[in-house]
Motif scaffolding. Structure first.
Motif, PDB file in Angstrom:
ATOM      1  N   UNK A   1       0.649  -1.239   0.188  1.00  0.00           N
ATOM      2  CA  UNK A   1      -0.053  -0.024   0.007  1.00  0.00           C
ATOM      3  C   UNK A   1       0.880   1.231  -0.058  1.00  0.00           C
ATOM      4  N   UNK A   2       1.777   1.098   0.810  1.00  0.00           N
ATOM      5  CA  UNK A   2       3.160   2.226   0.917  1.00  0.00           C
ATOM      6  C   UNK A   2       3.667   2.547  -0.671  1.00  0.00           C
ATOM      7  N   UNK A   3       3.801   1.479  -1.266  1.00  0.00           N
ATOM      8  CA  UNK A   3       4.419   1.462  -2.583  1.00  0.00           C
ATOM      9  C   UNK A   3       3.445   2.243  -3.529  1.00  0.00           C
ATOM     10  N   UNK A   4       2.283   1.756  -3.577  1.00  0.00           N
ATOM     11  CA  UNK A   4       1.282   2.163  -4.384  1.00  0.00           C
ATOM     12  C   UNK A   4       1.030   3.633  -4.455  1.00  0.00           C
ATOM     13  N   UNK A   5       0.888   4.216  -3.005  1.00  0.00           N
ATOM     14  CA  UNK A   5       0.719   5.700  -2.747  1.00  0.00           C
ATOM     15  C   UNK A   5       2.191   6.420  -3.193  1.00  0.00           C
ATOM     16  N   UNK A   6       3.020   5.898  -2.978  1.00  0.00           N
ATOM     17  CA  UNK A   6       4.405   6.547  -3.286  1.00  0.00           C
ATOM     18  C   UNK A   6       4.143   6.426  -4.877  1.00  0.00           C
ATOM     19  N   UNK A   7       4.386   5.637  -5.598  1.00  0.00           N
ATOM     20  CA  UNK A   7       3.956   5.626  -7.136  1.00  0.00           C
ATOM     21  C   UNK A   7       3.270   6.630  -7.753  1.00  0.00           C
ATOM     22  N   UNK A   8       2.080   6.616  -6.966  1.00  0.00           N
ATOM     23  CA  UNK A   8       0.953   7.871  -7.869  1.00  0.00           C
ATOM     24  C   UNK A   8       1.353   9.053  -7.134  1.00  0.00           C
ATOM     25  N   UNK A   9       1.857   9.036  -6.114  1.00  0.00           N
ATOM     26  CA  UNK A   9       2.247  10.590  -5.716  1.00  0.00           C
ATOM     27  C   UNK A   9       3.648  11.038  -6.667  1.00  0.00           C
ATOM     28  N   UNK A  10       4.365  10.299  -6.940  1.00  0.00           N
ATOM     29  CA  UNK A  10       5.712  10.692  -7.525  1.00  0.00           C
ATOM     30  C   UNK A  10       5.089  10.784  -9.091  1.00  0.00           C
ATOM     31  N   UNK A  11       4.086  10.069  -9.560  1.00  0.00           N
ATOM     32  CA  UNK A  11       3.630  10.265 -11.236  1.00  0.00           C
ATOM     33  C   UNK A  11       2.825  11.547 -11.018  1.00  0.00           C
ATOM     34  N   UNK A  12       2.137  11.945  -9.994  1.00  0.00           N
ATOM     35  CA  UNK A  12       1.382  12.934  -9.904  1.00  0.00           C
ATOM     36  C   UNK A  12       2.164  14.363  -9.915  1.00  0.00           C
ATOM     37  N   UNK A  13       3.404  14.186  -9.385  1.00  0.00           N
ATOM     38  CA  UNK A  13       4.262  15.399  -9.180  1.00  0.00           C
ATOM     39  C   UNK A  13       5.291  15.557 -10.338  1.00  0.00           C
ATOM     40  N   UNK A  14       5.029  14.637 -11.469  1.00  0.00           N
ATOM     41  CA  UNK A  14       5.639  14.648 -12.740  1.00  0.00           C
ATOM     42  C   UNK A  14       6.834  13.866 -12.844  1.00  0.00           C
ATOM     43  N   UNK A  15       7.075  12.973 -12.100  1.00  0.00           N
ATOM     44  CA  UNK A  15       8.294  12.067 -12.323  1.00  0.00           C
ATOM     45  C   UNK A  15       8.013  11.026 -13.317  1.00  0.00           C
ATOM     46  N   UNK A  16       8.775  11.094 -14.327  1.00  0.00           N
ATOM     47  CA  UNK A  16       8.485  10.584 -15.591  1.00  0.00           C
ATOM     48  C   UNK A  16       8.463   8.995 -15.601  1.00  0.00           C
TER      49      UNK A  16
END
Length: 269
Positions: free
Chosen positions: A209-224
């Motif tokens: 769950x931590x991984x999913x949240x981190x992945x989505x947060x980084x994607x939303x922040x523009x991490x390609x």
């Protein structure tokens, strides 16, 4: 720098080999990671690269560790019981070697510490971050995500990756009964205690769950890199695995907590 060879792996950082060294992007966490790697070497733990500061481009310099890593589809040697138990013993040795590590007062970690901070977790123990020689694990690499945390936080994620504990409907996944057998092998080889065995499956769910949240947060922040992972559905795959672990927690935990034959992390399997 001329003569650099691009290395493939987790797909987040641009990593190159230059001679006997690896050059990787540095971050705010790099000083703490390098202090950790120096501590490991002082403790006699050889299953991690040595750090050699930064190069003229501001990239961290690490030893190149010869051997093979594995990504999907995994080769047969990476799926063998010997690789599984070898990784568990290597992880136990790593965790034990972090005991007594005094982080710099201004230490910054990629992930925030998780309580209770028993050891320094690697944070991403997976086939692509483990170096093998002749099918046997010899070292972990990519310590960017290292952070203080409980042993089981790291063990649960490593077991998820190496058992592996994914939904059997996914490509390359194993039946639940085989997952349970291999999970027990991993815990026994590590020498995992009773309380951590009972906590392992829920901890694996929390870690994913931590991984999913981190992945989505980084994607939303523009991490390609993370945006590409989300675009191909990695977050949905992990969410399905969380549901799988919740459905089969009784069987998996039962395999971990049944009558024990051996707890030694050094015994051969």
């Amino acid at each position: 720098m001329t003569g650099e060879e691009v290395l493939t792996g987790g797909g987040v950082n641009h990593v190159v080999r230059a001679g006997d060294t690896v050059r990787r992007p540095a971050g705010p966490w790099t000083p703490a990671v390098h202090a950790l790697l120096r501590h490991l070497r002082e403790r006699g733990f050889t299953g991690a690269p040595r750090a050699h500061g930064l190069d003229e481009q501001g990239r961290e310099i690490l030893d190149f560790v010869p051997g093979e890593t594995a990504d999907h589809p995994l080769p047969g040697w990476a799926r063998a019981d010997g690789a599984l138990t070898g990784v568990a013993r290597l992880l136990r040795g790593y965790h034990d070697a972090t005991a007594g590590f005094a982080a710099p007062p201004d230490a910054v970690w990629y992930f925030p510490p998780v309580e209770p901070a028993e050891v320094i977790c690697h944070g991403d123990v997976a086939t692509y971050n483990c170096v093998f020689r002749e099918g046997r694990p010899v070292a972990f690499i990519d310590f960017d995500t290292a952070h203080p945390g409980p042993r089981v936080w790291d063990v649960a994620y490593a077991a998820y990756r190496f058992a592996p504990l994914g939904d059997p409907g996914h490509a390359g996944a194993r039946p639940v009964e085989e997952q349970a057998r291999r999970l027990r092998l991993f815990a026994d080889a590590y020498g995992l205690g009773d309380d951590d065995r009972r906590a392992l499956v829920p901890t694996a769910r929390a870690r994913l769950d931590h991984l999913v949240r981190h992945m989505r947060e980084r994607a939303a922040a523009g991490d390609a890199a993370f945006a590409a992972h989300v675009a191909r559905g990695d977050d949905r795959l992990y969410s399905a695995d969380i549901a799988h672990l919740a459905r089969h927690e009784p069987e998996l935990t039962g395999a971990l907590t049944g009558a024990l034959t051996c707890r030694s992390p050094r015994s051969d399997r």
